[in-house]
Write a protein that holds these residues in place. Structure first.
Motif, PDB file in Angstrom:
ATOM      1  N   LEU A  91      -4.136  10.701   1.215  1.00 39.05           N
ATOM      2  CA  LEU A  91      -3.245  11.499   2.340  1.00 39.05           C
ATOM      3  C   LEU A  91      -2.108  10.624   2.496  1.00 39.05           C
ATOM      4  CD1 LEU A  91      -5.670  13.692   4.442  1.00 39.05           C
ATOM      5  CD2 LEU A  91      -4.940  14.210   2.276  1.00 39.05           C
ATOM      6  N   LEU A  92      -1.017  11.233   2.611  1.00 36.52           N
ATOM      7  CA  LEU A  92       0.172  10.314   3.317  1.00 36.52           C
ATOM      8  C   LEU A  92       0.651  11.280   4.686  1.00 36.52           C
ATOM      9  CD1 LEU A  92       2.594   8.478   3.473  1.00 36.52           C
ATOM     10  CD2 LEU A  92       3.678   9.747   1.885  1.00 36.52           C
ATOM     11  N   ASN A  93       0.468  10.782   5.926  1.00 31.16           N
ATOM     12  CA  ASN A  93       0.770  11.614   7.156  1.00 31.16           C
ATOM     13  C   ASN A  93       2.487  11.305   7.405  1.00 31.16           C
ATOM     14  OD1 ASN A  93       0.987   9.120   8.248  1.00 31.16           O
ATOM     15  ND2 ASN A  93      -0.854   9.479   9.760  1.00 31.16           N
ATOM     16  N   ASP A  94       2.746  12.055   8.186  1.00 30.83           N
ATOM     17  CA  ASP A  94       4.266  12.062   8.629  1.00 30.83           C
ATOM     18  C   ASP A  94       4.589  10.741   9.356  1.00 30.83           C
ATOM     19  OD1 ASP A  94       2.692  12.799  10.839  1.00 30.83           O
ATOM     20  OD2 ASP A  94       4.431  13.757  11.833  1.00 30.83           O
ATOM     21  N   LEU A  95       3.629   9.991   9.593  1.00 33.03           N
ATOM     22  CA  LEU A  95       4.084   8.783  10.198  1.00 33.03           C
ATOM     23  C   LEU A  95       4.210   7.659   9.217  1.00 33.03           C
ATOM     24  CD1 LEU A  95       1.458   8.837  13.273  1.00 33.03           C
ATOM     25  CD2 LEU A  95       3.850   9.215  13.262  1.00 33.03           C
ATOM     26  N   GLY A  96       3.816   8.065   7.777  1.00 32.84           N
ATOM     27  CA  GLY A  96       3.847   6.846   6.752  1.00 32.84           C
ATOM     28  C   GLY A  96       2.940   6.242   6.503  1.00 32.84           C
TER      29      GLY A  96
ATOM     30  N   VAL B 232      -1.142   5.814   4.784  1.00 32.11           N
ATOM     31  CA  VAL B 232      -1.978   6.521   3.899  1.00 32.11           C
ATOM     32  C   VAL B 232      -3.497   6.319   4.382  1.00 32.11           C
ATOM     33  CG1 VAL B 232      -2.467   5.985   1.439  1.00 32.11           C
ATOM     34  CG2 VAL B 232      -0.149   5.264   2.120  1.00 32.11           C
ATOM     35  N   TYR B 233      -4.094   7.438   3.816  1.00 31.29           N
ATOM     36  CA  TYR B 233      -5.539   7.352   4.289  1.00 31.29           C
ATOM     37  C   TYR B 233      -6.368   7.817   3.051  1.00 31.29           C
ATOM     38  CZ  TYR B 233      -5.122   7.434   9.177  1.00 31.29           C
ATOM     39  OH  TYR B 233      -4.762   6.980  10.418  1.00 31.29           O
TER      40      TYR B 233
ATOM     41  N   VAL C 111      -5.911   3.180   4.707  1.00 28.60           N
ATOM     42  CA  VAL C 111      -5.651   2.193   3.834  1.00 28.60           C
ATOM     43  C   VAL C 111      -5.045   1.112   4.521  1.00 28.60           C
ATOM     44  CG1 VAL C 111      -4.937   1.318   1.433  1.00 28.60           C
ATOM     45  CG2 VAL C 111      -5.677   3.899   1.951  1.00 28.60           C
ATOM     46  N   PRO C 112      -5.481  -0.240   4.758  1.00 28.41           N
ATOM     47  CA  PRO C 112      -4.980  -1.244   5.374  1.00 28.41           C
ATOM     48  C   PRO C 112      -3.544  -1.403   4.554  1.00 28.41           C
ATOM     49  CG  PRO C 112      -7.301  -1.782   5.247  1.00 28.41           C
ATOM     50  CD  PRO C 112      -6.878  -0.545   4.242  1.00 28.41           C
ATOM     51  N   ALA C 113      -2.562  -1.548   5.421  1.00 25.80           N
ATOM     52  CA  ALA C 113      -1.169  -1.898   4.752  1.00 25.80           C
ATOM     53  C   ALA C 113      -0.416  -3.138   5.426  1.00 25.80           C
ATOM     54  CB  ALA C 113      -0.183  -0.833   5.082  1.00 25.80           C
ATOM     55  N   PRO C 114       0.532  -3.578   4.730  1.00 22.12           N
ATOM     56  CA  PRO C 114       1.244  -4.710   5.464  1.00 22.12           C
ATOM     57  C   PRO C 114       1.858  -4.368   6.752  1.00 22.12           C
ATOM     58  CG  PRO C 114       1.887  -4.791   3.279  1.00 22.12           C
ATOM     59  CD  PRO C 114       1.009  -3.489   3.186  1.00 22.12           C
TER      60      PRO C 114
ATOM     61  N   ILE D  25       2.913   8.697  -2.340  1.00 21.68           N
ATOM     62  CA  ILE D  25       1.702   8.329  -2.946  1.00 21.68           C
ATOM     63  C   ILE D  25       1.315   8.767  -4.418  1.00 21.68           C
ATOM     64  CG2 ILE D  25       0.391   7.588  -0.852  1.00 21.68           C
ATOM     65  CD1 ILE D  25      -0.766  10.261  -0.775  1.00 21.68           C
ATOM     66  N   ALA D  26       0.818   8.133  -5.052  1.00 21.92           N
ATOM     67  CA  ALA D  26       0.341   8.792  -6.455  1.00 21.92           C
ATOM     68  C   ALA D  26      -0.845   8.035  -7.025  1.00 21.92           C
ATOM     69  CB  ALA D  26       1.472   8.237  -7.607  1.00 21.92           C
ATOM     70  N   CYS D  27      -1.730   8.629  -7.720  1.00 22.93           N
ATOM     71  CA  CYS D  27      -3.188   8.365  -8.074  1.00 22.93           C
ATOM     72  C   CYS D  27      -3.205   8.516  -9.659  1.00 22.93           C
ATOM     73  CB  CYS D  27      -4.124   9.228  -7.529  1.00 22.93           C
ATOM     74  SG  CYS D  27      -4.481   8.843  -5.700  1.00 22.93           S
ATOM     75  N   GLY D  28      -3.673   7.364 -10.222  1.00 26.40           N
ATOM     76  CA  GLY D  28      -4.326   7.763 -11.560  1.00 26.40           C
ATOM     77  C   GLY D  28      -5.591   7.953 -11.351  1.00 26.40           C
ATOM     78  N   ILE D  29      -6.452   8.378 -12.854  1.00 30.04           N
ATOM     79  CA  ILE D  29      -7.654   8.258 -12.413  1.00 30.04           C
ATOM     80  C   ILE D  29      -8.350   7.181 -11.587  1.00 30.04           C
ATOM     81  CG2 ILE D  29      -7.926   9.827 -14.570  1.00 30.04           C
ATOM     82  CD1 ILE D  29      -9.464   7.755 -15.768  1.00 30.04           C
ATOM     83  N   ARG D  30      -7.983   6.023 -11.615  1.00 28.01           N
ATOM     84  CA  ARG D  30      -8.773   5.055 -11.099  1.00 28.01           C
ATOM     85  C   ARG D  30      -8.144   4.058 -10.220  1.00 28.01           C
ATOM     86  NH1 ARG D  30     -12.996   3.822 -15.977  1.00 28.01           N
ATOM     87  NH2 ARG D  30     -14.263   5.648 -15.699  1.00 28.01           N
ATOM     88  N   HIS D  31      -6.618   4.416  -9.975  1.00 28.89           N
ATOM     89  CA  HIS D  31      -5.937   3.227  -9.483  1.00 28.89           C
ATOM     90  C   HIS D  31      -4.762   4.287  -8.600  1.00 28.89           C
ATOM     91  CE1 HIS D  31      -3.136   4.428 -12.889  1.00 28.89           C
ATOM     92  NE2 HIS D  31      -2.050   4.008 -12.323  1.00 28.89           N
TER      93      HIS D  31
END
Lengths: 299, 81
Positions: free
Chosen positions: A19-24, A26-27, A56-59, A67-73
């Protein structure tokens, strides 16, 4: 609770979701067997799938916009045009040369090093597609068994990224499991005569994914599809759904389950109009969507 | 082009210990499945219960040979002085 006031985007892998929230921020939730959650400490064997949403910990300072997802990435694009990736990298689908002994990248890594600022991201089954902010330069990395990495003329640039150019500006980048599809702006003078339609495709085509019959099951070149007035497009695993400005819907590709709209269950090698908005002005399609093997139209 | 949807190495499949099956995502949203027993019997085609698509599984048969069936090699017997 996820902070912020709304979720601006959802991306689904095979058994993980971002998920991507409006604060930028990623969960992630789901299985982390291949590191696809980007959260350290999830057992590599996936024995404990995360139960709820975890950030998701980010810099520090990163604000994500797509955001985008492959089957495993997984991929995430930040507001500076940098792309971060995590999860399975056995095929080099994260743009980083794969390490045979530990092929998964368990936490966010900068994967667009050496590339110009990026505007669009999309993930296939085992490949990734980026479009630069010039909207003409495409970068593809990962499995190339079915020509997912683009035309034979594409060349390596950085990491495992290959590059090629589009003839017109990209509007939206999409990916099926084993093929790529980019929606271009409307044709300009002479484009129609040269056969440069408004959807460009490449890669696997054995089930009609590239809207033409191809030798050896894949298109190792750019193919163009001319469906007038396409304003949105989405890809299932092996089929494509396109929405036009007049509210019509066209589909092509794999149709074993009627997922590309043809009740005869035959695969579709020429775009099929499954909803005529022009002829039904009171019942125009306004939105499209699809899963791996199904499609949705909102009219 | 083969008649298989794809050829996948066994390392790319997920093993379900409880049911002793190996699985891989199918484009329809279901999963290609092959059981440990089928692999031990030398089968290499994983099937999707919801589709016509088939997956060829690439694996080393020696890794899956059923131990009970292995003949005892007399030459490996340790000679006691």
């Amino acid at each position: 609770m996820i902070p912020g006031s709304y979720v601006q985007q959802v991306a689904c892998g095979w058994n993980h979701t971002l998920l991507l929230n409006d604060l930028g921020q990623v969960y992630a939730a789901g299985s982390g067997t291949f590191g696809q959650l980007g959260i350290a400490g999830v057992p590599a064997d996936g024995s404990i799938a995360l139960g709820g949403w975890t950030q998701v910990p980010a810099p520090v300072g990163s604000v994500f916009v797509r955001i985008a997802c492959g089957i495993r990435h997984s991929l995430a694009l930040d507001q500076d045009g940098l792309v971060y990736g995590w999860g399975a990298n056995r095929c080099g689908q994260l743009g980083i040369p794969p390490d045979k002994r530990s092929p998964n990248i368990p936490t966010m890594a900068l994967v667009s090093q050496g590339l110009p600022p990026i505007a669009m991201i999309a993930c296939g089954r085992s490949h990734s597609i980026l479009v630069a902010q010039d909207r003409r330069t495409v970068f593809v990395a990962g499995q190339d068994k079915y020509a997912q990495c683009g035309p034979a003329t594409s060349h390596m640039v950085a990491g495992t990224w290959r590059t090629f150019q589009l003839p017109r500006d990209a509007i939206k980048a999409c990916s099926g499991w084993d093929f790529g599809a980019i929606l271009l702006g409307e044709p300009t003078d002479g484009d129609e005569e040269r056969g440069i339609g408004n959807v460009v495709v490449w890669g696997r085509g054995d089930h009609g994914q590239v809207a033409q019959r191809v030798e050896n099951g894949c298109l190792r070149d750019l193919g163009y599809i001319a469906v007038a007035g396409v304003c949105d497009m989405v890809c299932g695993s092996s089929h494509v759904v396109a929405l036009t400005q007049d509210g019509s819907v066209y589909m092509w590709g794999w149709n074993e389950h009627g997922n590309a709209g043809n009740p005869n269950l035959e695969n579709i090698f020429t775009p099929l109009c499954v909803h005529d908005g022009h002829g039904n002005p009171d019942n125009r399609a306004v939105s499209i969507g699809c899963g791996y093997g199904n499609s949705y139209v909102v009219s | 082009m083969s008649s298989y949807y794809d050829e996948i190495e066994i390392e790319d499949m997920e093993f379900d210990e409880e049911n002793e099956i190996y699985t891989y995502p199918c484009p329809c949203g279901d999963r290609f499945v092959i059981s440990l027993e089928e692999l031990q019997n030398g089968d290499d085609i994983a099937k999707c219960p919801s589709c016509s698509l088939l997956l060829k599984v690439v694996y080393d048969a020696d890794d899956f040979a059923a131990e009970d069936d292995e003949p005892i090699e007399l030459s490996t017997a340790i000679t006691v002085a």
